[in-house]
Design a protein around this motif. Structure first.
Motif, PDB file in Angstrom:
ATOM      1  N   LYS A   3     -18.723 -20.363 -34.835  1.00 19.97           N
ATOM      2  CA  LYS A   3     -19.176 -20.055 -33.487  1.00 19.97           C
ATOM      3  C   LYS A   3     -18.110 -19.272 -32.720  1.00 19.97           C
ATOM      4  O   LYS A   3     -16.926 -19.338 -33.041  1.00 19.97           O
ATOM      5  N   ILE A   4     -18.565 -18.571 -31.681  1.00 17.66           N
ATOM      6  CA  ILE A   4     -17.706 -17.663 -30.929  1.00 17.66           C
ATOM      7  C   ILE A   4     -17.750 -17.998 -29.447  1.00 17.66           C
ATOM      8  O   ILE A   4     -18.828 -18.275 -28.898  1.00 17.66           O
ATOM      9  N   THR A   5     -16.595 -17.965 -28.816  1.00 20.28           N
ATOM     10  CA  THR A   5     -16.504 -18.026 -27.355  1.00 20.28           C
ATOM     11  C   THR A   5     -16.138 -16.639 -26.835  1.00 20.28           C
ATOM     12  O   THR A   5     -15.145 -16.057 -27.274  1.00 20.28           O
ATOM     13  N   ALA A   6     -16.947 -16.105 -25.940  1.00 18.93           N
ATOM     14  CA  ALA A   6     -16.646 -14.832 -25.281  1.00 18.93           C
ATOM     15  C   ALA A   6     -15.995 -15.124 -23.934  1.00 18.93           C
ATOM     16  O   ALA A   6     -16.446 -16.011 -23.205  1.00 18.93           O
ATOM     17  N   ILE A   7     -14.935 -14.389 -23.626  1.00 20.73           N
ATOM     18  CA  ILE A   7     -14.210 -14.567 -22.370  1.00 20.73           C
ATOM     19  C   ILE A   7     -14.228 -13.270 -21.579  1.00 20.73           C
ATOM     20  O   ILE A   7     -13.886 -12.207 -22.111  1.00 20.73           O
ATOM     21  N   ILE A   8     -14.619 -13.355 -20.302  1.00 20.43           N
ATOM     22  CA  ILE A   8     -14.662 -12.185 -19.430  1.00 20.43           C
ATOM     23  C   ILE A   8     -13.805 -12.454 -18.195  1.00 20.43           C
ATOM     24  O   ILE A   8     -14.174 -13.296 -17.368  1.00 20.43           O
ATOM     25  N   PRO A   9     -12.665 -11.780 -18.023  1.00 20.89           N
ATOM     26  CA  PRO A   9     -11.885 -11.914 -16.792  1.00 20.89           C
ATOM     27  C   PRO A   9     -12.523 -11.068 -15.684  1.00 20.89           C
ATOM     28  O   PRO A   9     -12.999  -9.957 -15.939  1.00 20.89           O
ATOM     29  N   THR A  10     -12.559 -11.601 -14.444  1.00 19.94           N
ATOM     30  CA  THR A  10     -13.185 -10.855 -13.354  1.00 19.94           C
ATOM     31  C   THR A  10     -12.413 -10.983 -12.054  1.00 19.94           C
ATOM     32  O   THR A  10     -11.754 -11.978 -11.792  1.00 19.94           O
ATOM     33  N   PHE A  11     -12.540  -9.943 -11.257  1.00 16.97           N
ATOM     34  CA  PHE A  11     -12.198  -9.972  -9.834  1.00 16.97           C
ATOM     35  C   PHE A  11     -12.995  -8.866  -9.162  1.00 16.97           C
ATOM     36  O   PHE A  11     -12.801  -7.692  -9.447  1.00 16.97           O
ATOM     37  N   ASN A  12     -13.940  -9.255  -8.322  1.00 19.16           N
ATOM     38  CA  ASN A  12     -14.809  -8.305  -7.610  1.00 19.16           C
ATOM     39  C   ASN A  12     -15.475  -7.323  -8.561  1.00 19.16           C
ATOM     40  O   ASN A  12     -15.308  -6.107  -8.465  1.00 19.16           O
ATOM     41  N   GLU A  13     -16.256  -7.877  -9.480  1.00 21.03           N
ATOM     42  CA  GLU A  13     -16.935  -7.068 -10.489  1.00 21.03           C
ATOM     43  C   GLU A  13     -18.454  -7.173 -10.363  1.00 21.03           C
ATOM     44  O   GLU A  13     -19.177  -7.172 -11.362  1.00 21.03           O
ATOM     45  N   GLU A  14     -18.960  -7.242  -9.136  1.00 19.36           N
ATOM     46  CA  GLU A  14     -20.404  -7.410  -8.949  1.00 19.36           C
ATOM     47  C   GLU A  14     -21.207  -6.268  -9.558  1.00 19.36           C
ATOM     48  O   GLU A  14     -22.364  -6.465  -9.943  1.00 19.36           O
ATOM     49  N   ASP A  15     -20.626  -5.088  -9.654  1.00 20.93           N
ATOM     50  CA  ASP A  15     -21.346  -3.943 -10.233  1.00 20.93           C
ATOM     51  C   ASP A  15     -21.389  -4.000 -11.753  1.00 20.93           C
ATOM     52  O   ASP A  15     -22.211  -3.305 -12.373  1.00 20.93           O
ATOM     53  N   ASN A  16     -20.517  -4.807 -12.355  1.00 21.54           N
ATOM     54  CA  ASN A  16     -20.386  -4.808 -13.808  1.00 21.54           C
ATOM     55  C   ASN A  16     -20.761  -6.110 -14.493  1.00 21.54           C
ATOM     56  O   ASN A  16     -21.151  -6.111 -15.663  1.00 21.54           O
ATOM     57  N   ILE A  17     -20.623  -7.235 -13.787  1.00 22.61           N
ATOM     58  CA  ILE A  17     -20.634  -8.520 -14.471  1.00 22.61           C
ATOM     59  C   ILE A  17     -21.947  -8.817 -15.189  1.00 22.61           C
ATOM     60  O   ILE A  17     -21.942  -9.379 -16.296  1.00 22.61           O
ATOM     61  N   GLN A  18     -23.088  -8.451 -14.619  1.00 19.93           N
ATOM     62  CA  GLN A  18     -24.352  -8.767 -15.285  1.00 19.93           C
ATOM     63  C   GLN A  18     -24.471  -8.048 -16.621  1.00 19.93           C
ATOM     64  O   GLN A  18     -24.880  -8.648 -17.636  1.00 19.93           O
ATOM     65  N   GLN A  19     -24.101  -6.763 -16.646  1.00 18.58           N
ATOM     66  CA  GLN A  19     -24.153  -6.018 -17.904  1.00 18.58           C
ATOM     67  C   GLN A  19     -23.144  -6.563 -18.909  1.00 18.58           C
ATOM     68  O   GLN A  19     -23.407  -6.585 -20.117  1.00 18.58           O
ATOM     69  N   ALA A  20     -21.987  -7.002 -18.417  1.00 15.91           N
ATOM     70  CA  ALA A  20     -20.988  -7.588 -19.311  1.00 15.91           C
ATOM     71  C   ALA A  20     -21.515  -8.882 -19.927  1.00 15.91           C
ATOM     72  O   ALA A  20     -21.368  -9.126 -21.132  1.00 15.91           O
ATOM     73  N   LEU A  21     -22.141  -9.723 -19.109  1.00 13.55           N
ATOM     74  CA  LEU A  21     -22.730 -10.967 -19.610  1.00 13.55           C
ATOM     75  C   LEU A  21     -23.807 -10.684 -20.654  1.00 13.55           C
ATOM     76  O   LEU A  21     -23.865 -11.335 -21.711  1.00 13.55           O
ATOM     77  N   ASN A  22     -24.652  -9.709 -20.363  1.00 14.92           N
ATOM     78  CA  ASN A  22     -25.696  -9.329 -21.324  1.00 14.92           C
ATOM     79  C   ASN A  22     -25.072  -8.836 -22.627  1.00 14.92           C
ATOM     80  O   ASN A  22     -25.595  -9.085 -23.716  1.00 14.92           O
ATOM     81  N   SER A  23     -23.946  -8.161 -22.498  1.00 13.34           N
ATOM     82  CA  SER A  23     -23.287  -7.540 -23.637  1.00 13.34           C
ATOM     83  C   SER A  23     -22.766  -8.570 -24.636  1.00 13.34           C
ATOM     84  O   SER A  23     -22.676  -8.290 -25.831  1.00 13.34           O
ATOM     85  N   VAL A  24     -22.408  -9.764 -24.153  1.00 16.73           N
ATOM     86  CA  VAL A  24     -21.873 -10.798 -25.051  1.00 16.73           C
ATOM     87  C   VAL A  24     -22.855 -11.963 -25.201  1.00 16.73           C
ATOM     88  O   VAL A  24     -22.458 -13.093 -25.491  1.00 16.73           O
ATOM     89  N   SER A  25     -24.131 -11.685 -25.019  1.00 15.25           N
ATOM     90  CA  SER A  25     -25.152 -12.736 -25.138  1.00 15.25           C
ATOM     91  C   SER A  25     -25.220 -13.318 -26.550  1.00 15.25           C
ATOM     92  O   SER A  25     -25.789 -14.396 -26.753  1.00 15.25           O
ATOM     93  N   PHE A  26     -24.619 -12.644 -27.507  1.00 15.21           N
ATOM     94  CA  PHE A  26     -24.604 -13.137 -28.889  1.00 15.21           C
ATOM     95  C   PHE A  26     -23.649 -14.324 -29.057  1.00 15.21           C
ATOM     96  O   PHE A  26     -23.726 -15.061 -30.047  1.00 15.21           O
TER      97      PHE A  26
END
Length: 256
Positions: A3-26
């Motif tokens: 199994k895999i854990t995906a990690i996304i660091p953020t700070f004020n990424e409202e324009d990007n975060i949804q696409q990033a989350l979708n990108s690591v949905s696997f």
């Protein structure tokens, strides 16, 4: 099953975060490590199945290492909010963790976009980072900026690339450069780094020459020229910030 854990660091990424989350949905687990965003980033994450962690930002290594410690699974994939995993890379990641070939981590090459346009040269043709790794053998090295993985074992390379939409426009690029320059200055200050006129004159010129000539920035046309100049500017600001830190330290000592 690995199994895999995906990690996304953020700070004020409202324009990007949804696409990033979708990108690591696997991934079997998604962790967002947020530096107390002031926009809608946190609200968007809370509406997803991702696990939200919030921590005051001190440096990139500490943020990522903290999230890695919270990960349920050994195999980690780190994705910046402005990056995207395409279908081929996703399939390669899933296959690689099942058959790592005695590697403890893997470099991923990136395709760099500036203002929505692909940059083919200017040094970005060499851009690669370790993003897939086994946390039992890998940690970030503690650098304040441009952190890298220190691995106890061999590293391999993935074939497919991640799309990197790092800078939306010129203002966004300059903001990031200033942020990185300040962090680098703090790093140098802690090490007692000494500076002189050479750092403000020769080094920025050399950096421009490296990106525009040696790394073929001229083949990217005006955008290559712009990026080469901005990298030169970033070098200048690193030492300007370091000089300011040294002045503040001297003034503080004189008052005491």
């Amino acid at each position: 099953m690995i199994k895999i854990t995906a990690i996304i660091p953020t700070f004020n990424e409202e324009d990007n975060i949804q696409q990033a989350l979708n990108s690591v949905s696997f991934a079997d687990e998604i962790i967002v490590i947020d530096s107390f965003s002031t926009d809608k980033t946190v609200d968007i994450v809370k509406q997803s199945s991702a696990k939200l962690l919030q921590r005051e930002f001190d440096d990139f290594s500490s943020q990522k290492n903290y999230a890695i410690q919270q990960a349920t699974h050994n195999w980690i994939f780190v994705l910046d909010a402005d990056e995207r995993v395409n279908f081929l890379l996703r399939e390669e990641i899933l296959k690689t963790v099942k058959e790592p070939r005695n590697k403890v981590g893997f470099y991923v090459r990136r395709i760099f976009y500036f203002s929505g346009e692909k940059i083919n040269y200017t040094g970005y043709q060499r851009d690669k980072v370790v993003r897939l790794f086994n946390k039992k053998f890998c940690r970030y090295n503690g650098y304040l900026v441009h952190e890298v993985i220190e691995a106890k074992g061999d590293l391999g390379y993935l074939i497919n690339k991640v799309d990197h939409f790092s800078f939306k426009n010129l203002d966004h690029f300059i903001q990031k450069l200033n942020h990185y320059a300040l962090l680098q200055a703090y790093d140098l200050y802690k090490k007692g780094y000494k500076i002189n006129i050479y750092h403000f004159t020769v080094k920025p010129i050399v950096r421009f020459f490296i990106h525009f000539v040696i790394r073929l920035g001229f083949l990217d046309g005006f955008k290559g020229l712009t990026l080469s100049y901005l990298h030169s500017y970033g070098v200048f600001m690193r030492y300007a910030n370091l000089l300011e830190l040294k002045k503040k330290s001297i003034n503080k000592q004189s008052r005491n």
